[in-house]
Enzyme design. Sequence first.
Site, PDB file in Angstrom:
ATOM      1  N   HIS A   1      -1.571   0.876   7.264  1.00 45.44           N
ATOM      2  CA  HIS A   1      -2.027   1.024   5.878  1.00 45.44           C
ATOM      3  C   HIS A   1      -1.777   2.458   5.414  1.00 45.44           C
ATOM      4  CE1 HIS A   1      -4.105  -0.094   2.279  1.00 45.44           C
ATOM      5  NE2 HIS A   1      -5.135   0.705   2.474  1.00 45.44           N
TER       6      HIS A   1
ATOM      7  N   ASN B   1      -8.016   4.656  -2.080  1.00 47.81           N
ATOM      8  CA  ASN B   1      -7.455   3.432  -1.544  1.00 47.81           C
ATOM      9  C   ASN B   1      -6.828   2.626  -2.678  1.00 47.81           C
ATOM     10  OD1 ASN B   1      -6.840   1.437   0.354  1.00 47.81           O
ATOM     11  ND2 ASN B   1      -8.866   1.500   1.282  1.00 47.81           N
TER      12      ASN B   1
ATOM     13  N   CYS C   1       0.815  -1.218   0.000  1.00 53.46           N
ATOM     14  CA  CYS C   1       0.000   0.000   0.000  1.00 53.46           C
ATOM     15  C   CYS C   1       0.844   1.261   0.000  1.00 53.46           C
ATOM     16  CB  CYS C   1      -0.948   0.001   1.187  1.00 53.46           C
ATOM     17  SG  CYS C   1      -0.131  -0.147   2.788  1.00 53.46           S
TER      18      CYS C   1
END
Length: 453
Positions: free
Chosen positions: A372, A395, A72
């Site tokens: 994250h 995201n 991520c």
Amino acid sequence: MTQLQPLSSSALEGLREEFDQRPANRLAMNAVTSSGIEPVAHNYDRSRLLQHRFSVSVDNGKVTTQAHSGRCWLFSSLNVARFVARRALNIDTESTSNPAGDFEFSQNYAMYCDKLERVNYFLQDTAALVRAGEPVDSQLMQFLLSDVMGDGGQWVMAMNLYKKYGAVPKQYYPETASSQNTGEMNYQLRSLLHQAVAHMAEDPSSIDQIVKDYTAAGHRILTIHLGTPPTSFDWEWTDKDGNFHRDGEITPQEFWQKYVKAGLEDYVCLVDDPRREHPKGKKIGIEHLGNVAGGDPTEYLNVDAQFMKDCARQLLSEQGLPVWFGADCHPMMDRKEGQWATDLFEYGRVYDVDFDLDKEERVRFGQSAMNHAMAFVGVDVADDGKTTNRWKVENSWGSAIADKGYFVMSDDWFDEYVYEVAVPKSMLPEEYRKAFDEPAIMLPAWDPMGALA
């Protein structure tokens, strides 16, 4: 040593009787055993009022997907970089000039460079410890061995990669089976490095040769799993006005410098470490945390959440730039609908338990840490121009969830679960800029502020 008291049969019977005396417990049991806790605890009123509408929004195209990997931090940093590159290239978010569709950077290329550098970093770091007489069963060595070859990282670590290796458009180094599902590759690399340390401990006189041999082995494993990365490519594209451009042969480093750099390498990281013993306005560093030997150290300036929000709002509303950030993404998240709010789930009402830890206590007692990284691409600002209501989040979990992959975050959730943002150093007040010139308060390798996204 204190003798632990067993749970007696009479105590167990008392717990059962107490449970049965409250009718709401059986109602909760019936619902949760049938549906699971989230649908039962879901706060309908909070959810319906948390709308995907924002007064400021940056168009960054289709969301990316990291698949079954922990990349991520690379996806989110490259999502910020692709916004800059598309603007420099004059490419639409839905460009048809790119054979792969919407313009996107190769996250596989970035991961290959990162893994290779981490092999070297780990071998060099542990070799120095072995030479210094660090026991292999010490807390430090055991932590480094257990943590090696994960996928996570930090903004500074990403910039170390792009400075050294540049970046390439995705069509020149596409995803592989192992880049999309990194578990087996990481296991093999971890096994390799564990073996290297074992050999170092057995024969310290051979450490230099061990480092050399195992670096070569790591390179082989990575290339077998991810493919040979390009050292140059022919770059050509058609811009949104229909004009064709041809750059000819260009290296990844040249591509980054020409189309992406734009000050991103001069960003600094702000963190909200809520623990009282770590003062605001001071720099924090984490021992043994890094990826590129000789690169910039992973350091942050400790500030409060409101200052981070102010910086993110200004970047979005005044400069029209996405903002990289790191958070603890799991608490109070509706993944399907793409929502975060501190009261999105009423677990306490279902269980009749008061969950009362604050942010500092959650960090101190192992309940919360950054795990994250994403990018802010919008914010809803009140009429005063400063008060933020909610945030739009890009995201990297694909477009089948949320609002085509875009999430909405309540402003109070930011306060509680966002830990880090990356911003230009130039936007900081002078006292904060000067703080980056001071030595960092160094925290041990296992400190929660060293958690990787």
